[in-house]
Design a protein around this motif. Sequence first.
Motif, PDB file in Angstrom:
ATOM      1  N   SER A 124       6.495   6.549  -2.005  1.00  0.00           N
ATOM      2  CA  SER A 124       6.608   5.253  -1.646  1.00  0.00           C
ATOM      3  C   SER A 124       6.887   4.408  -3.148  1.00  0.00           C
ATOM      4  CB  SER A 124       5.349   4.697  -0.913  1.00  0.00           C
ATOM      5  OG  SER A 124       5.387   3.514  -0.423  1.00  0.00           O
ATOM      6  N   ASP A 125       6.740   3.112  -2.746  1.00  0.00           N
ATOM      7  CA  ASP A 125       7.020   2.007  -3.876  1.00  0.00           C
ATOM      8  C   ASP A 125       5.655   1.728  -4.424  1.00  0.00           C
ATOM      9  OD1 ASP A 125       7.814  -0.054  -5.461  1.00  0.00           O
ATOM     10  OD2 ASP A 125       8.074  -1.596  -3.762  1.00  0.00           O
ATOM     11  N   LEU A 126       5.510   2.250  -5.677  1.00  0.00           N
ATOM     12  CA  LEU A 126       4.128   1.586  -6.317  1.00  0.00           C
ATOM     13  C   LEU A 126       3.737   0.287  -6.415  1.00  0.00           C
ATOM     14  CD1 LEU A 126       4.023   4.386  -9.131  1.00  0.00           C
ATOM     15  CD2 LEU A 126       3.324   4.796  -6.873  1.00  0.00           C
ATOM     16  N   LYS A 127       4.783  -0.422  -6.743  1.00  0.00           N
ATOM     17  CA  LYS A 127       4.601  -2.049  -6.850  1.00  0.00           C
ATOM     18  C   LYS A 127       3.874  -2.359  -5.391  1.00  0.00           C
ATOM     19  CE  LYS A 127       6.427  -5.496  -9.769  1.00  0.00           C
ATOM     20  NZ  LYS A 127       7.749  -6.098 -10.194  1.00  0.00           N
ATOM     21  N   LYS A 128       4.585  -2.063  -4.560  1.00  0.00           N
ATOM     22  CA  LYS A 128       3.889  -2.640  -3.182  1.00  0.00           C
ATOM     23  C   LYS A 128       2.406  -2.195  -2.951  1.00  0.00           C
ATOM     24  CE  LYS A 128       4.513  -0.081   0.454  1.00  0.00           C
ATOM     25  NZ  LYS A 128       4.919   0.625   1.590  1.00  0.00           N
ATOM     26  N   TRP A 129       2.071  -1.040  -3.339  1.00  0.00           N
ATOM     27  CA  TRP A 129       0.846  -0.468  -3.410  1.00  0.00           C
ATOM     28  C   TRP A 129      -0.258  -1.257  -4.234  1.00  0.00           C
ATOM     29  CZ3 TRP A 129      -1.205   2.009   0.727  1.00  0.00           C
ATOM     30  CH2 TRP A 129      -0.449   2.639   1.707  1.00  0.00           C
ATOM     31  N   ILE A 130       0.097  -1.462  -5.180  1.00  0.00           N
ATOM     32  CA  ILE A 130      -0.514  -2.141  -6.457  1.00  0.00           C
ATOM     33  C   ILE A 130      -0.957  -3.419  -5.747  1.00  0.00           C
ATOM     34  CG2 ILE A 130      -0.699  -3.387  -8.476  1.00  0.00           C
ATOM     35  CD1 ILE A 130       0.961  -1.103  -9.495  1.00  0.00           C
ATOM     36  N   SER A 131      -0.073  -4.200  -5.155  1.00  0.00           N
ATOM     37  CA  SER A 131      -0.311  -5.434  -4.507  1.00  0.00           C
ATOM     38  C   SER A 131      -1.240  -5.370  -3.524  1.00  0.00           C
ATOM     39  CB  SER A 131       0.920  -5.865  -4.162  1.00  0.00           C
ATOM     40  OG  SER A 131       1.841  -6.363  -5.053  1.00  0.00           O
ATOM     41  N   GLN A 132      -1.067  -4.228  -2.625  1.00  0.00           N
ATOM     42  CA  GLN A 132      -1.957  -4.056  -1.527  1.00  0.00           C
ATOM     43  C   GLN A 132      -3.366  -3.810  -1.897  1.00  0.00           C
ATOM     44  OE1 GLN A 132      -0.688  -1.416   1.513  1.00  0.00           O
ATOM     45  NE2 GLN A 132       1.331  -2.257   1.573  1.00  0.00           N
ATOM     46  N   PHE A 133      -3.725  -3.186  -2.869  1.00  0.00           N
ATOM     47  CA  PHE A 133      -5.056  -2.538  -3.518  1.00  0.00           C
ATOM     48  C   PHE A 133      -5.546  -3.906  -4.139  1.00  0.00           C
ATOM     49  CE2 PHE A 133      -3.599   1.875  -4.050  1.00  0.00           C
ATOM     50  CZ  PHE A 133      -4.017   2.239  -2.638  1.00  0.00           C
ATOM     51  N   LYS A 134      -4.741  -4.588  -4.624  1.00  0.00           N
ATOM     52  CA  LYS A 134      -5.566  -5.832  -5.659  1.00  0.00           C
ATOM     53  C   LYS A 134      -5.804  -6.963  -4.445  1.00  0.00           C
ATOM     54  CE  LYS A 134      -3.319  -7.253  -9.102  1.00  0.00           C
ATOM     55  NZ  LYS A 134      -2.387  -7.553 -10.251  1.00  0.00           N
ATOM     56  N   GLU A 135      -4.916  -6.994  -3.349  1.00  0.00           N
ATOM     57  CA  GLU A 135      -5.407  -7.871  -2.272  1.00  0.00           C
ATOM     58  C   GLU A 135      -6.923  -7.591  -1.592  1.00  0.00           C
ATOM     59  OE1 GLU A 135      -2.184  -7.963   0.523  1.00  0.00           O
ATOM     60  OE2 GLU A 135      -0.948  -9.113  -0.833  1.00  0.00           O
ATOM     61  N   LYS A 136      -7.168  -6.431  -1.600  1.00  0.00           N
ATOM     62  CA  LYS A 136      -8.390  -5.785  -1.169  1.00  0.00           C
ATOM     63  C   LYS A 136      -9.409  -5.777  -2.035  1.00  0.00           C
ATOM     64  CE  LYS A 136      -6.403  -2.650   2.564  1.00  0.00           C
ATOM     65  NZ  LYS A 136      -6.287  -1.217   2.725  1.00  0.00           N
TER      66      LYS A 136
END
Length: 254
Positions: A168-180
């Motif tokens: 998957s796209d790591l940048k997308k997951w970084i954003s999702q984790f930081k939102e949490k």
Amino acid sequence: MGRIESVQNKQVKEWKKLLTKKGRKKQNKYLIEGLHLVEEAVRAGIEIEHILIREDKLDQYTIKVDQEPENLIIISESVSESLSDSVTEQGIFAVIAQKEEENAIHGNKPVLMLDQVQDPGNLGTLIRTADAAGFEAVIIGEGSVDLYNPKALRSAQGSHFHLPVIHSDLKKWISQFKEKSIPVYGTALDERAVSYHSVEPEQQFALIVGNEGNGVSDELLKETTANLYIPIKGQAESLNVAIAASILMFSLHQ
């Protein structure tokens, strides 16, 4: 129970294509080889399309297979050799559909993220260590070796059956984790980097490790909560990515 003896068999030719990334992508399947991996798949309740066993190995490989009889296929030695990617073929294989459970990743436990890790042995070892360290999942970013590479699968030793592993796209997951409010740690030696000793062990975080030669990309390092390094006390210039990640995974996970 079926039987295939010829390497010219149409099905055998399709299975052989699973030794290539292109073939795996086209069929959305992959091939595992060896008794241990097949047993791990069976124990994990993985849906197996076919189990292939060399005829002379039937008495040796007494595994419990919850499959319909037609899914167990006896193969000749020549067929087994044609499907093997090992130096010494083991005479037992399984054909499995590729399934990546992105929805199973929530960040409730640590998550390992791989940026352009290209050595299949390293990738497999990283997955195996993440499993041993109690991580929730492994996310493989663009530019990394394919999870279903036979060498990566052998190195992972079946750990990819125990936790979600996705591309998957790591940048997308970084954003999702930081939102949490889940911290995301990069690994680097830049002006922002701090020793991993300065970080308290946690239950929730994401850890990014990178390419064997270049490390984590600058683009991702700019998005992290913090970047960590491992102080080296001897004269070695650096650590292997799998070794470094192992130290961090066990040290940072509470």
